[in-house]
Design a protein around this motif. Structure first.
Motif, PDB file in Angstrom:
ATOM      1  N   GLY A 115      -2.176  12.819   3.666  1.00  0.00           N
ATOM      2  CA  GLY A 115      -2.766  12.925   4.994  1.00  0.00           C
ATOM      3  C   GLY A 115      -3.131  11.590   5.604  1.00  0.00           C
ATOM      4  O   GLY A 115      -3.519  10.650   4.919  1.00  0.00           O
ATOM      5  N   GLN A 116      -3.011  11.528   6.919  1.00  0.00           N
ATOM      6  CA  GLN A 116      -3.227  10.292   7.661  1.00  0.00           C
ATOM      7  C   GLN A 116      -4.697   9.880   7.671  1.00  0.00           C
ATOM      8  O   GLN A 116      -5.596  10.705   7.615  1.00  0.00           O
ATOM      9  N   SER A 117      -4.908   8.569   7.767  1.00  0.00           N
ATOM     10  CA  SER A 117      -6.247   8.002   7.755  1.00  0.00           C
ATOM     11  C   SER A 117      -6.248   6.698   8.541  1.00  0.00           C
ATOM     12  O   SER A 117      -5.219   6.030   8.658  1.00  0.00           O
ATOM     13  N   LEU A 156       7.789   2.066   5.129  1.00  0.00           N
ATOM     14  CA  LEU A 156       8.758   3.074   4.735  1.00  0.00           C
ATOM     15  C   LEU A 156       8.065   4.424   4.842  1.00  0.00           C
ATOM     16  O   LEU A 156       6.845   4.510   4.648  1.00  0.00           O
ATOM     17  N   PHE A 157       8.823   5.463   5.134  1.00  0.00           N
ATOM     18  CA  PHE A 157       8.243   6.799   5.257  1.00  0.00           C
ATOM     19  C   PHE A 157       8.759   7.720   4.167  1.00  0.00           C
ATOM     20  O   PHE A 157       9.957   7.701   3.834  1.00  0.00           O
ATOM     21  N   LEU A 158       7.856   8.520   3.636  1.00  0.00           N
ATOM     22  CA  LEU A 158       8.199   9.564   2.670  1.00  0.00           C
ATOM     23  C   LEU A 158       8.436  10.848   3.447  1.00  0.00           C
ATOM     24  O   LEU A 158       7.558  11.296   4.188  1.00  0.00           O
ATOM     25  N   LYS A 159       9.588  11.446   3.262  1.00  0.00           N
ATOM     26  CA  LYS A 159       9.914  12.678   3.981  1.00  0.00           C
ATOM     27  C   LYS A 159       9.513  13.924   3.190  1.00  0.00           C
ATOM     28  O   LYS A 159       9.383  14.996   3.746  1.00  0.00           O
ATOM     29  N   GLU A 160       9.353  13.785   1.882  1.00  0.00           N
ATOM     30  CA  GLU A 160       9.065  14.931   1.018  1.00  0.00           C
ATOM     31  C   GLU A 160       7.835  14.635   0.163  1.00  0.00           C
ATOM     32  O   GLU A 160       7.441  13.493   0.001  1.00  0.00           O
ATOM     33  N   ASP A 161       7.289  15.690  -0.436  1.00  0.00           N
ATOM     34  CA  ASP A 161       6.235  15.523  -1.439  1.00  0.00           C
ATOM     35  C   ASP A 161       6.905  15.556  -2.802  1.00  0.00           C
ATOM     36  O   ASP A 161       6.701  16.465  -3.595  1.00  0.00           O
ATOM     37  N   PHE A 189       4.207   5.313   3.807  1.00  0.00           N
ATOM     38  CA  PHE A 189       3.397   6.376   4.386  1.00  0.00           C
ATOM     39  C   PHE A 189       4.114   7.716   4.262  1.00  0.00           C
ATOM     40  O   PHE A 189       5.333   7.780   4.405  1.00  0.00           O
ATOM     41  N   LYS A 190       3.338   8.758   4.074  1.00  0.00           N
ATOM     42  CA  LYS A 190       3.872  10.116   4.185  1.00  0.00           C
ATOM     43  C   LYS A 190       4.191  10.328   5.657  1.00  0.00           C
ATOM     44  O   LYS A 190       3.357  10.083   6.528  1.00  0.00           O
ATOM     45  N   TYR A 191       5.416  10.770   5.927  1.00  0.00           N
ATOM     46  CA  TYR A 191       5.808  10.998   7.310  1.00  0.00           C
ATOM     47  C   TYR A 191       5.145  12.255   7.854  1.00  0.00           C
ATOM     48  O   TYR A 191       5.157  13.312   7.231  1.00  0.00           O
ATOM     49  N   ALA A 229       0.846  -1.193   0.000  1.00  0.00           N
ATOM     50  CA  ALA A 229       0.000   0.000   0.000  1.00  0.00           C
ATOM     51  C   ALA A 229       0.880   1.241   0.000  1.00  0.00           C
ATOM     52  O   ALA A 229       1.982   1.234   0.555  1.00  0.00           O
ATOM     53  N   VAL A 230       0.361   2.305  -0.625  1.00  0.00           N
ATOM     54  CA  VAL A 230       1.056   3.589  -0.647  1.00  0.00           C
ATOM     55  C   VAL A 230       0.059   4.673  -0.243  1.00  0.00           C
ATOM     56  O   VAL A 230      -1.004   4.798  -0.851  1.00  0.00           O
ATOM     57  N   PHE A 231       0.436   5.435   0.780  1.00  0.00           N
ATOM     58  CA  PHE A 231      -0.386   6.547   1.248  1.00  0.00           C
ATOM     59  C   PHE A 231       0.516   7.785   1.330  1.00  0.00           C
ATOM     60  O   PHE A 231       1.143   8.023   2.365  1.00  0.00           O
TER      61      PHE A 231
END
Length: 177
Positions: free
Chosen positions: A93-95, A126-131, A110-112, A88-90
């Protein structure tokens, strides 16, 4: 679910969804998928498109045949779609669907956001630090590695399910009462 969605056994299925507004960064994900040239990746998107993004995102769905928009679905069907996915990729915003993805045993990106470190129960995400499209593509490419995905899925299925399962949480709450 894979059969009913015309997905092949060799497809790498990515899933995302929820209440899709501008904060969910759906456009970023769709642009990243479009730049990845693998023919056997599929992106399943479930949920509701809010008016602020509806026309723009619907247009983007039509630009790539590898993107499958299933719209709003029942909670039990979300789990079935999760089980049909490889990860999954998000990216926004958190949900609550994030914890559900972990409980379903999915490796996740996930977006951090400050304070969401608790979602990592030992290597399941894994966390995404940037957009950034480049960072998103890099993280997605990491999960094309079957061995890495299998390790992350195992952690999600064991430690993640133990921590985020509503059933487990309810049992602990009853025991404490």
């Amino acid at each position: 679910t894979r059969r009913s969605s015309d997905l092949n056994s060799d497809d790498i299925v990515i899933i995302t969804g929820g209440k899709i507004d501008s904060k969910k960064n759906m456009e970023l994900l769709l642009n990243a998928i479009k730049k990845i040239k693998k023919k056997n990746i599929k992106l399943i998107v479930f949920g509701t498109l809010l008016p602020e993004v509806k026309s723009k995102i619907e247009q983007k769905f039509g630009e790539d045949t590898r993107v499958i928009f299933v719209g709003w679905i029942q909670g039990t069907d979300i789990i079935k779609y999760y089980w049909s996915a490889d990860f999954a990729v998000f990216p926004g915003g958190q949900s609550v669907v994030w914890q559900q993805a972990i409980c379903a045993g999915l490796p996740c990106i996930f977006k951090y956001h400050y304070g969401i470190e608790y979602l990592d129960v030992g290597g399941n995400c894994l966390f995404l630090k940037e957009d950034s499209i480049n960072e998103l593509i890099y993280k997605i490419n990491e999960l094309f590695d079957c061995n890495k995905r299998a390790k992350m899925a195992y952690i999600a299925k064991t430690k993640g399910k133990e921590k985020f399962s509503y059933e487990t949480i309810a049992k602990k709450s009853i025991e404490e009462v």
